[in-house]
Design an enzyme around this catalytic site. Structure first.
Site, PDB file in Angstrom:
ATOM      1  N   ILE A   1       0.844  -1.202   0.000  1.00  0.00           N
ATOM      2  CA  ILE A   1       0.000   0.000   0.000  1.00  0.00           C
ATOM      3  C   ILE A   1       0.878   1.250   0.000  1.00  0.00           C
ATOM      4  CG2 ILE A   1      -1.791   1.300   1.245  1.00  0.00           C
ATOM      5  CD1 ILE A   1      -2.717  -1.496   2.380  1.00  0.00           C
TER       6      ILE A   1
ATOM      7  N   THR B   1      -4.783   5.105   6.978  1.00  0.00           N
ATOM      8  CA  THR B   1      -5.672   4.119   6.339  1.00  0.00           C
ATOM      9  C   THR B   1      -5.262   2.716   6.794  1.00  0.00           C
ATOM     10  OG1 THR B   1      -4.179   4.005   4.446  1.00  0.00           O
ATOM     11  CG2 THR B   1      -6.072   5.500   4.250  1.00  0.00           C
TER      12      THR B   1
ATOM     13  N   ARG C   1      -4.483   1.033  10.557  1.00  0.00           N
ATOM     14  CA  ARG C   1      -5.339   0.639  11.676  1.00  0.00           C
ATOM     15  C   ARG C   1      -5.306   1.795  12.670  1.00  0.00           C
ATOM     16  NH1 ARG C   1      -7.236  -2.511   8.812  1.00  0.00           N
ATOM     17  NH2 ARG C   1      -7.394  -4.784   9.008  1.00  0.00           N
TER      18      ARG C   1
ATOM     19  N   GLU D   1     -13.189   0.974  16.599  1.00  0.00           N
ATOM     20  CA  GLU D   1     -14.279   0.926  15.614  1.00  0.00           C
ATOM     21  C   GLU D   1     -15.407   0.045  16.135  1.00  0.00           C
ATOM     22  OE1 GLU D   1     -12.744  -0.257  11.778  1.00  0.00           O
ATOM     23  OE2 GLU D   1     -11.144   1.222  11.897  1.00  0.00           O
TER      24      GLU D   1
ATOM     25  N   HIS E   1     -13.999   3.392   7.686  1.00  0.00           N
ATOM     26  CA  HIS E   1     -13.252   2.204   7.225  1.00  0.00           C
ATOM     27  C   HIS E   1     -13.759   1.726   5.856  1.00  0.00           C
ATOM     28  CE1 HIS E   1     -10.699  -1.386   8.793  1.00  0.00           C
ATOM     29  NE2 HIS E   1     -10.598  -1.263   7.479  1.00  0.00           N
TER      30      HIS E   1
HETATM   31  O1  LIG Z   1      -7.787  -5.390   4.204  1.00  0.00           O
HETATM   32  C1  LIG Z   1      -7.852  -4.797   5.282  1.00  0.00           C
HETATM   33  O2  LIG Z   1      -7.069  -5.046   6.202  1.00  0.00           O
HETATM   34  C2  LIG Z   1      -8.847  -3.773   5.501  1.00  0.00           C
HETATM   35  O3  LIG Z   1      -8.795  -3.077   6.475  1.00  0.00           O
HETATM   36  C3  LIG Z   1      -9.942  -3.605   4.519  1.00  0.00           C
HETATM   37  O4  LIG Z   1     -10.415  -2.286   4.558  1.00  0.00           O
END
Ligand SMILES: O=C(O)C(=O)CO
Length: 339
Positions: free
Chosen positions: A172, A251, A253, A282, A300
């Site tokens: 990512i 984005t 955790r 969450e 999320h």
């Molecule tokens: O793939 C993940 O870990 C996610 O948090 C999906 O949003």
């Protein structure tokens, strides 16, 4: 893996298959599917104790199945039948699964890396631009019927020429780097393991020490998995080392950032704005984030697209199939690579 006495293997389905019905049907052709009836952890443990899941060799699980089972920890694993050898998680982040407890019981765990990269990096770019441009302030004022508000939002900043610090350079992080380069940003990163020089050159990114990343970034995006080493890796001490007015993006955790410290840093102006997709508790969100229009909040939705959710399901299902047919996994989690 040859099932005992030639019996059809059994697979435990924890959660719902929403998109990849054809792929799932191919599992149903070779295995019996067991669907728990319980909707909370206590009844799930009772169902397990009653022997309902007996004989299952693999479990497919979704992020949302947490509501019905709670964390896949030692207690849950001990309640499951000994026949379980594989936990195939649909998601890149697998902090809901205690991998150490699985390893201790010779249960292998898989996740869905790469399938999530584009969609998650896309939302990170969206949150970054939105936070840099103070769009949250304007959006809240408009919905309140005040056009740009009594006090118009402060002018935003262009990404061109700004330093984007990326903490965690996995799939990512790299995907976000490529996209941010198209906006004319300079990319610095910090990662537990430095990328090869060739990969750095190809991506156009520069490795820096952790403290240098904090001190030199105009925007900081966290792209790390959550584990005991990364929980609250950004807290009060780290905010103090950042450039005043930094923009934060998360984005990954929620708990990678100490949320209470972020609220404080926003209040003091140390952090000028933030774009968040994930939260510590969450689905509840810290009131200090909810009430601050300088924070762009998304519930999320990092992978919330038809294409990506389908890709993730197909990936997790391919792990289940491979587990049944060969006893191996396509994408075993890094902690278990030597298993
Ligand atoms: O793939 C993940 O870990 C996610 O948090 C999906 O949003």
């Amino acid at each position: 893996m040859t099932p005992v006495h030639g019996a059809r293997p059994k697979v435990l389905l924890l959660g719902v298959i929403e998109h990849a019905h054809t792929a799932w049907a191919s599992v149903a052709e070779i295995a019996d599917i067991i669907r728990p009836a319980s909707t909370d952890r206590t009844s799930f443990l009772e169902e397990a104790a009653a022997g309902t899941f007996e004989g299952s060799i693999a479990a497919y699980r979704t992020f949302d199945s947490f509501d019905a089972t709670g964390k896949v920890d030692a207690e849950l694993l001990d309640a499951l039948p000994r026949s379980i050898r594989f936990i195939c998680h649909n998601g890149a982040g697998y902090d809901q699964v205690d991998v150490q407890a699985c390893t201790a019981r010779c249960i292998r765990v898989s996740n869905t890396p790469t399938a999530v990269d584009d969609a998650t990096a896309d939302i990170a770019i969206f949150l970054m631009l939105g936070a840099m441009r103070n769009l949250g302030v304007g959006m809240a004022a408009l919905r309140a019927g005040e056009w740009r508000g009594v006090n118009a939002p402060a002018l935003g900043h262009d990404p061109q020429g700004k330093v984007l610090g990326i903490l965690g350079m996995g799939g990512i992080g790299r995907n976000m780097a490529k996209k941010a380069l198209a906006f004319g940003m300079k990319i610095r990163y910090h990662n537990r393991t430095r990328l090869d020089a060739g990969v750095e050159d190809e991506l156009g990114v520069k490795y820096v020490a952790f403290d240098e990343l904090l001190a030199g970034s105009d925007v900081l995006s966290v792209n790390l998995p959550l584990n005991k080493n990364t929980r609250h890796i950004i807290s009060e001490r780290e905010f103090a080392k950042m450039k005043k007015g930094i923009v934060m993006v998360n984005t990954a955790r929620g708990a990678v950032i100490d949320e209470a410290a972020l609220v404080e840093a926003l209040a003091s102006g140390q952090v000028s704005s933030a774009g968040l997709d994930v939260y510590e508790q969450e689905p509840s969100v810290h009131p200090g984030l909810l009430s601050n229009p300088r924070v762009i909040l998304v519930p999320h939705m990092g992978t919330w697209t038809v294409e990506t959710e389908t890709k993730m399901e197909e990936w997790a299902i391919s792990n289940i199939r491979l587990a049944i047919e060969t006893g191996k996994l396509r994408s075993i989690v890094p902690e278990q690579r030597d298993m």
